[in-house]
Design a protein around this motif. Structure first.
Motif, PDB file in Angstrom:
ATOM      1  N   ARG A 125       0.769  -0.731  -0.106  1.00 15.84           N
ATOM      2  CA  ARG A 125       0.218   0.211   0.163  1.00 15.84           C
ATOM      3  C   ARG A 125       0.699   0.839  -0.101  1.00 15.84           C
ATOM      4  O   ARG A 125       0.538   2.081   0.087  1.00 15.84           O
ATOM      5  CB  ARG A 125      -0.854  -0.201   1.526  1.00 15.84           C
ATOM      6  N   HIS A 126       2.232   0.913   0.494  1.00 21.29           N
ATOM      7  CA  HIS A 126       3.088   2.423   0.554  1.00 21.29           C
ATOM      8  C   HIS A 126       4.161   2.208  -0.325  1.00 21.29           C
ATOM      9  O   HIS A 126       5.529   2.466   0.033  1.00 21.29           O
ATOM     10  CB  HIS A 126       3.323   2.415   1.828  1.00 21.29           C
ATOM     11  N   THR A 127       3.884   2.030  -2.030  1.00 19.44           N
ATOM     12  CA  THR A 127       5.430   0.776  -2.585  1.00 19.44           C
ATOM     13  C   THR A 127       6.038   2.413  -2.972  1.00 19.44           C
ATOM     14  O   THR A 127       6.976   2.221  -2.926  1.00 19.44           O
ATOM     15  CB  THR A 127       4.099   0.996  -4.138  1.00 19.44           C
ATOM     16  N   GLY A 128       5.516   3.892  -2.754  1.00 20.10           N
ATOM     17  CA  GLY A 128       6.127   4.703  -3.759  1.00 20.10           C
ATOM     18  C   GLY A 128       6.879   4.908  -2.175  1.00 20.10           C
ATOM     19  O   GLY A 128       8.206   5.659  -2.675  1.00 20.10           O
ATOM     20  N   ARG A 129       6.369   4.916  -1.438  1.00 17.13           N
ATOM     21  CA  ARG A 129       7.647   5.283   0.094  1.00 17.13           C
ATOM     22  C   ARG A 129       8.180   3.969  -0.027  1.00 17.13           C
ATOM     23  O   ARG A 129       9.802   4.705   0.180  1.00 17.13           O
ATOM     24  CB  ARG A 129       6.900   5.658   1.163  1.00 17.13           C
ATOM     25  N   PHE A 130       8.538   2.370  -0.120  1.00 24.69           N
ATOM     26  CA  PHE A 130       8.939   1.822  -0.396  1.00 24.69           C
ATOM     27  C   PHE A 130      10.367   2.424  -1.127  1.00 24.69           C
ATOM     28  O   PHE A 130      11.654   2.043  -1.445  1.00 24.69           O
ATOM     29  CB  PHE A 130       8.546   0.289  -0.802  1.00 24.69           C
ATOM     30  N   VAL A 131       9.885   2.598  -2.937  1.00 26.29           N
ATOM     31  CA  VAL A 131      10.660   2.369  -3.353  1.00 26.29           C
ATOM     32  C   VAL A 131      11.837   3.808  -3.576  1.00 26.29           C
ATOM     33  O   VAL A 131      12.689   3.994  -3.670  1.00 26.29           O
ATOM     34  CB  VAL A 131      10.520   3.199  -4.731  1.00 26.29           C
ATOM     35  N   ALA A 132      11.212   5.173  -2.646  1.00 27.35           N
ATOM     36  CA  ALA A 132      11.487   6.217  -2.620  1.00 27.35           C
ATOM     37  C   ALA A 132      12.834   6.352  -1.642  1.00 27.35           C
ATOM     38  O   ALA A 132      14.635   6.150  -1.703  1.00 27.35           O
ATOM     39  CB  ALA A 132      11.115   7.099  -1.651  1.00 27.35           C
ATOM     40  N   ALA A 133      12.211   4.827  -0.225  1.00 30.64           N
ATOM     41  CA  ALA A 133      13.346   4.747   0.881  1.00 30.64           C
ATOM     42  C   ALA A 133      14.456   3.523   0.213  1.00 30.64           C
ATOM     43  O   ALA A 133      15.661   4.248   0.722  1.00 30.64           O
ATOM     44  CB  ALA A 133      13.119   3.771   1.931  1.00 30.64           C
ATOM     45  N   LEU A 134      14.293   2.515  -0.902  1.00 30.44           N
ATOM     46  CA  LEU A 134      15.516   1.957  -1.154  1.00 30.44           C
ATOM     47  C   LEU A 134      16.196   3.185  -1.838  1.00 30.44           C
ATOM     48  O   LEU A 134      17.288   2.760  -1.843  1.00 30.44           O
ATOM     49  CB  LEU A 134      14.648   0.949  -2.539  1.00 30.44           C
ATOM     50  N   PHE A 135      15.733   4.229  -3.061  1.00 33.76           N
ATOM     51  CA  PHE A 135      16.380   5.623  -3.079  1.00 33.76           C
ATOM     52  C   PHE A 135      17.658   5.983  -2.471  1.00 33.76           C
ATOM     53  O   PHE A 135      19.008   5.870  -2.939  1.00 33.76           O
ATOM     54  CB  PHE A 135      15.795   5.767  -4.100  1.00 33.76           C
TER      55      PHE A 135
END
Length: 351
Positions: A214-224
Motif C-alpha cells: 500500500r505504500h510502494t512509493g515510500r518503499f521505492v523512495a526509501a530504497l533510493f
C-alpha cells in the motif's frame, strides 16, 4: 554469551595487530597527516549527507509520522543515539534498534508495533540497497581485473551468500513467512502455548505486507535514498585517497568500498568489525595500488570519522537522559519490570 563477546573482541584485536605488523607505522602516520583539516571536513560532510539519507529512509517507513523537517530532526537524533550501540555491540548493526522503538514510544508517542515495523522495514531497505551496491561493485571488479582471481572468487562467493540471505529476509516479510511458520508450529501440542506470541507475529507480518503493497512509493523512495547513502561511501574513499596524494578513479573507489562493506557485514560478530575492516583495506589497496600503508591510512581516517560520530551520538544520548531514565508509566509501574507482551497490549489498548 559474555565469553563469546570477549573472544570476538580478542579476535578483532588480534587481526588489528596483524594488520599493524604489515605496515610501517611512521609512513602510515605521515600519510594520515596529509589529509589536513580541509580533507577531514570534506569527508565528515560526505558522511553527514549519507547519514541524512539513511535517516530519511527510516522516516519514509514510519508512515505514522509526517514527512516534515521537525520529524526529520527527530529521526536524525534517534539514529545518532542508536548508532553508538549499533557500532559497538556485535549484533550485525542491530544493537541499537530496540532503543529506537523504546525512544519513539517514550518521547514521541509512537506505538511499539509501529516503531518496530518501521525499524524492520528500514533495515530491509538498507540491506536490499546494499545488495545492489555490492553487485555493481563486483561487476566493476570483474570488468577491471583490479584484484587477483582468488580475491574475486572470495568476493563472488561472499556476495552470493549475502545476497541470498537478504532476499530471503525480504521474502519472509513480503509473503508472511513468519505467520506461515507459526501456523505450522501451532499444530503441535508443545507450541500451543505460543498463541499470544503468534498473534503478535501475525500482526507484524500484516504491517510489513501493508507497507510493501500500500505504500510502494515510500518503499521505492526509501530504497533510493538508502542506495545513495552507500554510494556516498564511494565518495569518501575517492576524496580520502585524493587528499592522501594517491587519487583513484570512481570505479576503483567503488570496488574498494564494496569490498570493505562486504567484509564489515560478514564480520558483524566482531565489535565495530575492528581489525577486519582494516584488513580489508590492507588487502584491497595492496592489490590495487601496491601500497598497504595507503590502505591502513584510509582505514584510520574512516575510524576517526566513526569516533567523531560516536561522540556526537553519545552527546545526543546524554540529552535524552532525564526523559529516558526517569520515565515512568502512568499506572506507576516501573517499565523495566513490564514484559514486551504487556507493553504491546497496552499500546493496543491506547488505540
Amino acid at each position: 554469551m559474555r565469553i563469546l563477546k570477549i573472544f570476538y573482541l580478542a579476535l578483532g584485536i588480534a587481526l588489528l595487530a596483524f594488520v599493524v605488523g604489515q605496515v610501517d607505522i611512521s609512513e602510515v602516520t605521515a600519510q594520515v597527516m596529509r589529509v589536513g583539516p580541509l580533507g577531514l571536513f570534506v569527508i565528515l560532510s560526505i558522511h553527514f549527507v549519507a547519514f541524512a539519507f539513511d535517516s530519511l529512509a527510516w522516516q519514509l517507513t514510519l508512515v505514522q509520522a509526517p514527512l516534515n523537517l521537525r520529524w526529520a530532526y527527530r529521526v536524525w537524533k534517534l539514529r545518532m543515539v542508536s548508532e553508538v550501540f549499533n557500532t559497538v555491540l556485535p549484533a550485525a548493526g542491530m544493537g541499537g534498534e530496540p532503543m529506537k522503538a523504546e525512544l519513539l514510544k517514550r518521547r514521541y508517542g509512537v506505538g511499539y508495533r509501529e516503531g518496530l515495523s518501521s525499524i524492520i522495514l528500514t533495515k530491509t531497505t538498507i540491506l536490499l540497497a546494499l545488495v545492489l551496491f555490492l553487485a555493481i561493485g563486483f561487476l566493476l571488479m570483474w570488468l577491471s581485473d583490479a584484484l587477483d582471481g582468488v580475491y574475486e572468487l572470495a568476493a563472488g562467493i561472499g556476495l552470493g551468500i549475502f545476497s541470498l540471505s537478504i532476499v530471503l529476509f525480504f521474502a519472509v516479510q513480503r509473503w508472511r513467512g513468519a505467520s506461515f511458520a507459526g501456523a505450522w508450529l501451532a499444530r503441535y501440542r508443545f507450541a500451543r502455548r505460543l498463541g499470544t506470541v503468534l498473534h503478535h507475529v501475525r500482526d507484524m507480518d500484516e504491517r510489513l505486507v501493508h507497507f510493501y503493497t500500500r505504500h510502494t512509493g515510500r518503499f521505492v523512495a526509501a530504497l533510493f535514498f538508502a542506495f545513495l547513502s552507500w554510494v556516498l561511501g564511494v565518495a569518501e574513499i575517492y576524496y580520502a585517497t585524493a587528499f592522501l596524494g594517491h587519487p583513484m578513479s570512481l570505479a576503483d573507489a567503488w570496488i574498494i568500498e564494496a569490498a570493505a562493506q562486504l567484509v564489515s557485514n560478514g564480520t558483524f560478530f566482531i565489535p565495530a568489525s575492528i581489525g577486519a575492516q582494516e584488513g580489508a583495506f590492507l588487502v584491497v589497496f595492496t592489490s590495487m595500488a601496491g601500497s598497504p600503508s595507503l590502505g591502513v591510512a584510509v582505514a584510520i581516517i574512516r575510524r576517526f570519522r566513526e569516533v567523531i560520530w560516536l561522540l556526537w551520538g553519545g552527546g545526543d544520548g546524554a540529552g535524552f537522559g532525564p526523559a529516558t531514565v526517569r520515565w515512568r508509566r502512568r499506572d506507576g509501574r516501573d517499565p523495566r519490570r513490564v514484559s514486551l507482551n504487556q507493553r504491546l497490549g497496552d499500546a493496543d489498548a491506547a488505540k
